[in-house]
Enzyme design. Structure first.
Site, PDB file in Angstrom:
ATOM      1  N   TYR A 171      -6.417 -12.414   6.886  1.00 39.17           N
ATOM      2  CA  TYR A 171      -5.354 -11.705   6.780  1.00 39.17           C
ATOM      3  C   TYR A 171      -4.211 -12.465   7.893  1.00 39.17           C
ATOM      4  O   TYR A 171      -3.110 -12.715   7.460  1.00 39.17           O
ATOM      5  CB  TYR A 171      -5.549 -10.314   7.231  1.00 39.17           C
ATOM      6  CG  TYR A 171      -4.514  -9.566   7.119  1.00 39.17           C
ATOM      7  CD1 TYR A 171      -3.640  -8.983   6.052  1.00 39.17           C
ATOM      8  CD2 TYR A 171      -3.822  -9.062   8.373  1.00 39.17           C
ATOM      9  CE1 TYR A 171      -2.640  -8.061   5.813  1.00 39.17           C
ATOM     10  CE2 TYR A 171      -2.658  -8.165   8.274  1.00 39.17           C
ATOM     11  CZ  TYR A 171      -2.169  -7.666   7.106  1.00 39.17           C
ATOM     12  OH  TYR A 171      -1.038  -6.787   7.154  1.00 39.17           O
ATOM     13  N   LYS A 175      -1.120 -14.735   6.655  1.00 40.68           N
ATOM     14  CA  LYS A 175       0.400 -14.340   6.935  1.00 40.68           C
ATOM     15  C   LYS A 175       1.014 -15.371   7.880  1.00 40.68           C
ATOM     16  O   LYS A 175       2.433 -15.134   7.644  1.00 40.68           O
ATOM     17  CB  LYS A 175       0.234 -12.745   7.869  1.00 40.68           C
ATOM     18  CG  LYS A 175      -0.299 -11.750   6.884  1.00 40.68           C
ATOM     19  CD  LYS A 175       1.070 -11.237   5.932  1.00 40.68           C
ATOM     20  CE  LYS A 175       0.447 -10.116   5.033  1.00 40.68           C
ATOM     21  NZ  LYS A 175       1.573  -9.396   4.383  1.00 40.68           N
ATOM     22  N   GLY A 233     -12.147   3.672  22.449  1.00 38.79           N
ATOM     23  CA  GLY A 233     -10.963   4.377  22.268  1.00 38.79           C
ATOM     24  C   GLY A 233      -9.862   4.007  23.101  1.00 38.79           C
ATOM     25  O   GLY A 233      -8.765   4.554  23.211  1.00 38.79           O
ATOM     26  N   GLN A 302      -4.676  -4.511  22.610  1.00 32.60           N
ATOM     27  CA  GLN A 302      -3.552  -3.745  22.911  1.00 32.60           C
ATOM     28  C   GLN A 302      -2.378  -4.424  22.069  1.00 32.60           C
ATOM     29  O   GLN A 302      -2.420  -5.349  21.421  1.00 32.60           O
ATOM     30  CB  GLN A 302      -3.073  -3.921  24.295  1.00 32.60           C
ATOM     31  CG  GLN A 302      -2.784  -5.413  24.744  1.00 32.60           C
ATOM     32  CD  GLN A 302      -2.685  -5.613  26.159  1.00 32.60           C
ATOM     33  OE1 GLN A 302      -2.307  -4.619  26.987  1.00 32.60           O
ATOM     34  NE2 GLN A 302      -2.255  -6.739  26.547  1.00 32.60           N
TER      35      GLN A 302
HETATM   36  P1  NAD Z   1      -1.297  -1.203   0.652  1.00 34.36           P
HETATM   37  O1  NAD Z   1      -2.757  -1.697   0.625  1.00 34.36           O
HETATM   38  O2  NAD Z   1      -1.031  -0.011   0.629  1.00 34.36           O
HETATM   39  O3  NAD Z   1      -0.286  -2.174  -0.281  1.00 34.36           O
HETATM   40  C1  NAD Z   1      -0.693  -3.467  -0.591  1.00 34.36           C
HETATM   41  C2  NAD Z   1      -0.143  -3.668  -2.204  1.00 34.36           C
HETATM   42  O4  NAD Z   1      -0.165  -4.708  -2.726  1.00 34.36           O
HETATM   43  C3  NAD Z   1      -1.244  -2.735  -3.112  1.00 34.36           C
HETATM   44  O5  NAD Z   1      -0.181  -2.040  -3.807  1.00 34.36           O
HETATM   45  C4  NAD Z   1      -1.853  -3.583  -3.719  1.00 34.36           C
HETATM   46  O6  NAD Z   1      -2.482  -3.358  -4.983  1.00 34.36           O
HETATM   47  C5  NAD Z   1      -0.929  -4.817  -3.777  1.00 34.36           C
HETATM   48  N1  NAD Z   1      -1.589  -6.047  -4.028  1.00 34.36           N
HETATM   49  C6  NAD Z   1      -2.608  -6.636  -3.083  1.00 34.36           C
HETATM   50  N2  NAD Z   1      -2.895  -7.869  -3.685  1.00 34.36           N
HETATM   51  C7  NAD Z   1      -2.115  -8.185  -4.665  1.00 34.36           C
HETATM   52  C8  NAD Z   1      -1.905  -9.352  -5.284  1.00 34.36           C
HETATM   53  N3  NAD Z   1      -2.694 -10.268  -5.360  1.00 34.36           N
HETATM   54  N4  NAD Z   1      -0.873  -9.294  -6.315  1.00 34.36           N
HETATM   55  C9  NAD Z   1      -0.145  -8.252  -6.629  1.00 34.36           C
HETATM   56  N5  NAD Z   1      -0.237  -7.072  -5.590  1.00 34.36           N
HETATM   57  C10 NAD Z   1      -1.370  -7.103  -4.860  1.00 34.36           C
HETATM   58  O7  NAD Z   1      -0.727  -1.665   2.239  1.00 34.36           O
HETATM   59  P2  NAD Z   1       0.827  -1.228   2.948  1.00 34.36           P
HETATM   60  O8  NAD Z   1       0.512  -0.762   4.054  1.00 34.36           O
HETATM   61  O9  NAD Z   1       1.692  -0.737   1.672  1.00 34.36           O
HETATM   62  O10 NAD Z   1       1.226  -2.867   3.120  1.00 34.36           O
HETATM   63  C11 NAD Z   1       2.165  -3.491   2.481  1.00 34.36           C
HETATM   64  C12 NAD Z   1       2.593  -4.607   3.015  1.00 34.36           C
HETATM   65  O11 NAD Z   1       2.990  -4.621   4.277  1.00 34.36           O
HETATM   66  C13 NAD Z   1       1.350  -5.866   3.335  1.00 34.36           C
HETATM   67  O12 NAD Z   1       1.748  -6.905   2.824  1.00 34.36           O
HETATM   68  C14 NAD Z   1       0.945  -5.772   4.655  1.00 34.36           C
HETATM   69  O13 NAD Z   1       0.419  -6.995   4.956  1.00 34.36           O
HETATM   70  C15 NAD Z   1       2.440  -5.467   4.933  1.00 34.36           C
HETATM   71  N6  NAD Z   1       2.013  -4.851   6.493  1.00 34.36           N
HETATM   72  C16 NAD Z   1       1.870  -3.484   6.566  1.00 34.36           C
HETATM   73  C17 NAD Z   1       1.612  -2.882   7.800  1.00 34.36           C
HETATM   74  C18 NAD Z   1       1.293  -1.205   7.979  1.00 34.36           C
HETATM   75  O14 NAD Z   1       0.824  -0.741   8.932  1.00 34.36           O
HETATM   76  N7  NAD Z   1       1.384  -0.581   6.935  1.00 34.36           N
HETATM   77  C19 NAD Z   1       1.462  -3.415   8.740  1.00 34.36           C
HETATM   78  C20 NAD Z   1       2.011  -4.809   8.756  1.00 34.36           C
HETATM   79  C21 NAD Z   1       2.098  -5.490   7.710  1.00 34.36           C
END
Ligand code: NAD
Ligand code: UDP
Length: 347
Positions: A171, A175, A233, A302
């Site tokens: 991951y 990224k 924690g 952290q």
């Molecule tokens: P999530 O897992 O709920 O959503 C991810 C979505 O991407 C899902 O709908 C999944 O089916 C889809 N997906 C996964 N692999 C795929 C592929 N190969 N092709 C097409 N679709 C695909 O996660 P989220 O929390 O909604 O995160 C969304 C984005 O934001 C991600 O890229 C994640 O890395 C980034 N992000 C989220 C957070 C957070 O705290 N929520 C933090 C940092 C980064």
């Protein structure tokens, strides 16, 4: 006097830019949201439709769910395709938000090679689409770019402390590679890019089995199950409510082309995981016990965003305090778990 004139002209230009951006933002566009069936993606699709745009959601439905998009069904400006972003995509759109990628550690670690392909090939394919169509593209990057940070809070200038081959690497490094590619496409091909480094965000529409800490604790508390703190924690995170984050996305996308990011988007309020567990128990009135489980490998000690860049360039700061966001999320999970209980009873 000259200085005054310069300042004055600066203000007029800034105001004009603001007005032009607003006008531009109000022009209906056809927008591709990859990962649109996920937690963040579904909120983004909803917001873009509210603003009058047409939205095409492309999702592989690995962690995404049709139920997240229930409210959008029947909207003539909304469509969905099942698509894996590691495969090239050619669609007629004016703008792209790339959110496709599982974000929860148990989900992205379940198939690390697919996670890496999603981040790296996904970014490449969508950047090629942006290049072919000459359109702007947003990347959902992450605070994981900073790994287990040795600088606190984390500014965008910090290069991070990331293990290249641990359980989180698929991951984190995926990224990081995507960010590199975004900047190289910008430098070499003039693609307009917007890179957001998202810190832990929570809210309604997370899956009950998502595995991230906020949803785990709320679901455990509501079910009266043990609350599982990994380690002692004392590790910290900064939790942002989803509505605040989506507002940040829109502001970033509407910023001048010269502002590419990366920009931190997150809530600088920092809490230990133990404090989070106590708040959830308090707000749910749960009788759950706290139990301890082993700390996962490479779990960051952290994390807190320095959001001065977002405040200055986007005039953005989160508004929803943790206690308020938790209440709204608890209401969501309470409804969801109540419904699944009813279904189990009638089955
Ligand atoms: P999530 O897992 O709920 O959503 C991810 C979505 O991407 C899902 O709908 C999944 O089916 C889809 N997906 C996964 N692999 C795929 C592929 N190969 N092709 C097409 N679709 C695909 O996660 P989220 O929390 O909604 O995160 C969304 C984005 O934001 C991600 O890229 C994640 O890395 C980034 N992000 C989220 C957070 C957070 O705290 N929520 C933090 C940092 C980064
Ligand atoms: N965590 C925990 N119990 C859980 C889930 C997570 O104590 O049931 C801890 C985890 O070890 C980490 C923090 O909570 O220290 C945040 O974990 P999450 O998976 O939500 O996000 P990330 O580690 O990717 O920031």
């Amino acid at each position: 006097m000259t200085k005054f004139r310069e300042n004055y002209r600066g203000h007029v230009e800034a105001d004009l830019n603001g007005v032009l951006l607003l006008l531009r933002d109000r022009t209906p566009r056809r927008i591709l949201v990859t990962g649109g069936a996920g937690f963040l993606g579904s909120h983004l699709c909803e917001k873009l439709l509210d603003l009058g745009h047409e939205v095409l959601c492309a999702d592989s439905f690995t962690t995404g769910r049709h139920s997240n998009l229930e409210g959008l069904r029947g909207n003539p400006r909304f469509s969905i395709i099942r698509h894996d972003v590691s495969v090239p995509l050619d669609v007629e759109v004016d703008e792209i938000y790339n959110l496709a990628c599982p974000a929860s550690p148990p989900h992205y670690q379940a198939d690390p090679i697919q996670t890496m392909k999603t981040s790296v090939l996904g970014a490449l394919n969508l950047l090629e689409l942006a290049k072919a169509r000459g359109i702007k593209i947003f990347q959902a990057s992450t605070s994981e770019i900073y790994g287990d940070p040795q600088i606190h809070p984390q500014p965008e200038s910090y290069w991070g402390n990331v293990n290249p081959f641990g359980p989180r690497s698929c991951y984190d490094e995926g990224k990081r590679c995507a960010e590199t590619m975004f900047h190289d496409f910008h430098d070499r091909h003039g693609i307009e890019i917007k890179v957001a480094r998202i810190f832990n965000t929570y809210g309604p529409r997370m899956r009950p089995d998502d595995g991230r800490v906020v949803s785990n604790f709320i679901v455990q508390a509501l079910r009266g199950d043990d609350i599982t703190i990994y380690g002692d924690g004392s590790q910290t995170r900064s939790f942002c409510f989803v509505d605040d984050l989506i507002d940040g996305f829109l502001r970033l996308m509407a910023s001048p082309p010269s502002f590419t990011g990366p920009v931190n988007l997150g809530n600088p309020g920092e809490f230990s995981v133990r404090e989070l567990a106590e708040q959830v128990i308090d707000l749910t009135g749960s009788r759950s016990r706290i139990v301890h489980r082993p700390l996962p490998v490479d779990d960051p000690r952290q994390r807190r965003p320095d959001i001065s860049l977002a405040a200055r360039e986007l005039d953005w700061r989160p508004r929803v305090p943790l206690s308020e966001g938790l209440k709204r999320t608890i209401v969501y999970f309470d409804g969801l778990l109540g419904r699944s209980q009813e279904l189990a009873e009638t089955a």
